[in-house]
Motif scaffolding. Structure first.
Motif, PDB file in Angstrom:
ATOM      1  N   ASP A 192      10.581   3.252  -4.938  1.00  0.00           N
ATOM      2  CA  ASP A 192       9.561   3.989  -4.938  1.00  0.00           C
ATOM      3  C   ASP A 192       8.941   4.478  -3.439  1.00  0.00           C
ATOM      4  O   ASP A 192       8.004   4.799  -3.176  1.00  0.00           O
ATOM      5  N   LEU A 193       9.908   4.220  -2.573  1.00  0.00           N
ATOM      6  CA  LEU A 193       9.627   4.444  -1.185  1.00  0.00           C
ATOM      7  C   LEU A 193       9.501   6.001  -0.871  1.00  0.00           C
ATOM      8  O   LEU A 193      10.162   6.587  -1.598  1.00  0.00           O
ATOM      9  N   PRO A 194       8.636   6.316  -0.223  1.00  0.00           N
ATOM     10  CA  PRO A 194       8.529   7.877   0.178  1.00  0.00           C
ATOM     11  C   PRO A 194       9.693   8.132   0.978  1.00  0.00           C
ATOM     12  O   PRO A 194      10.750   7.528   1.525  1.00  0.00           O
TER      13      PRO A 194
ATOM     14  N   ASN B 243       0.799  -1.079   0.096  1.00  0.00           N
ATOM     15  CA  ASN B 243      -0.017   0.069   0.059  1.00  0.00           C
ATOM     16  C   ASN B 243       0.913   1.370  -0.028  1.00  0.00           C
ATOM     17  O   ASN B 243       0.632   2.293  -0.852  1.00  0.00           O
ATOM     18  N   ALA B 244       1.954   1.244   0.747  1.00  0.00           N
ATOM     19  CA  ALA B 244       2.842   2.306   0.952  1.00  0.00           C
ATOM     20  C   ALA B 244       3.613   2.594  -0.424  1.00  0.00           C
ATOM     21  O   ALA B 244       3.723   3.902  -0.876  1.00  0.00           O
TER      22      ALA B 244
ATOM     23  N   LEU C 266       0.919   2.135  10.577  1.00  0.00           N
ATOM     24  CA  LEU C 266       1.813   1.307   9.788  1.00  0.00           C
ATOM     25  C   LEU C 266       2.121   1.978   8.559  1.00  0.00           C
ATOM     26  O   LEU C 266       3.472   1.770   8.037  1.00  0.00           O
ATOM     27  N   ILE C 267       1.139   2.329   7.600  1.00  0.00           N
ATOM     28  CA  ILE C 267       1.391   2.791   6.254  1.00  0.00           C
ATOM     29  C   ILE C 267       2.397   4.198   6.508  1.00  0.00           C
ATOM     30  O   ILE C 267       3.243   4.288   5.642  1.00  0.00           O
ATOM     31  N   LYS C 268       2.185   4.846   7.426  1.00  0.00           N
ATOM     32  CA  LYS C 268       2.781   6.059   7.626  1.00  0.00           C
ATOM     33  C   LYS C 268       4.115   5.943   8.287  1.00  0.00           C
ATOM     34  O   LYS C 268       5.159   6.581   7.685  1.00  0.00           O
ATOM     35  N   PHE C 269       4.490   5.226   9.262  1.00  0.00           N
ATOM     36  CA  PHE C 269       5.574   5.160  10.155  1.00  0.00           C
ATOM     37  C   PHE C 269       6.460   3.814   9.715  1.00  0.00           C
ATOM     38  O   PHE C 269       7.641   3.866  10.042  1.00  0.00           O
TER      39      PHE C 269
END
Length: 258
Positions: free
Chosen positions: A256-258, A26-27, A172-175
């Motif tokens: 593609d990780l933020p 998702n991330a 979890l998606i955010k951090f």
């Protein structure tokens, strides 16, 4: 009473682990949606999108609490979880997994402004939430009744498990998604394992449906019986162990990780 809370804690721990594994992909997708934005807007768009998704997810959680015990909803949820899990397992085994999905998302997002991108991220995360909310409801409905009364159509303790699972997914998606992406790169079989667990949770929801008082195919108390509980968690642990110890033969890109 202590055994009840231990079972609740165990179910919540399983749900958080499942959310973590599913949050990795998702991330990556959220990062691709925002990839075309300038660097100073990229993280801001993802943060705003997650905040909007947080509101949407809470609305969905409160809505489902009132219809969770409707057997038709349970049956649809069981069928969807089985379809979702088996589709991924079959694709991973016999097809090309996730072929070009990020490229398609990137082409669709390219050229869009800041707020349309924020909206796209929020809608994408809401779509992801459907899977996790259904899995959480399936796990929660199999738990024994708590002394916390009812909320809507659910036991209060069961609703808290679903609520905490939904919050965990966004957190979890955010951090923590970066850590889970690295874990999946080292143990790629865990992604298929997560979907195998989703399918097995679908079986659990199907058992709950068949034991519904309006269906009566199974005894109404069977989903809460010691025998079925031991079988469910025994198979679930076996699936997790098979995924953890499966040989690693591919690496997942982290570009593609933020």
């Amino acid at each position: 009473m202590e055994s009840i809370w231990l079972e609740y804690a165990w179910a919540l721990l399983i749900l958080i682990g499942l959310e973590g594994l599913l949050s990795a992909d998702n991330a990556l997708v959220l990062a691709v949606i925002a990839k075309h934005l300038p660097e100073d807007q990229k993280k801001k768009a993802i943060n705003y999108g997650i905040i909007m998704a947080f509101v949407f997810r809470f609305v969905a959680l409160f809505a489902i609490s009132f219809i969770a015990n409707v057997w038709q909803i349970q049956a649809i949820g069981a069928a969807y979880l089985l379809y979702l899990g088996l589709k991924h397992i079959i694709k991973a085994r016999f097809g090309k997994k996730n072929e070009n999905i990020r490229e398609d998302v990137k082409k669709d997002a390219a050229g869009k402004g800041f707020w349309p991108t924020v909206g796209k991220i929020a809608l994408a995360d809401l779509a992801f939430a459907i899977d996790s909310i259904l899995a959480a409801v399936a796990l929660a409905l199999g738990l024994p009744d708590s002394p916390l009364g009812n909320f809507g159509g659910m036991d209060g303790g069961q609703f808290i498990v679903v609520l905490l699972g939904g919050i965990a997914g966004l957190v979890l998606i955010k951090f923590a998604a970066t850590w889970f992406v690295k874990l999946l790169a080292q143990r790629p079989a865990l992604e298929t394992t997560a979907y195998a667990i989703v399918a097995w949770v679908g079986v659990k929801l199907a058992v709950i449906t068949l034991a519904h008082e309006d269906i009566g195919v199974l005894d109404h108390h069977f989903p809460h019986s010691t025998g079925w509980t031991l079988v469910f968690y025994g198979v679930l642990i076996a699936i997790a162990l098979l995924g953890w110890f499966a040989p690693s033969n591919k690496k997942q890109s982290q570009a593609d990780l933020p």
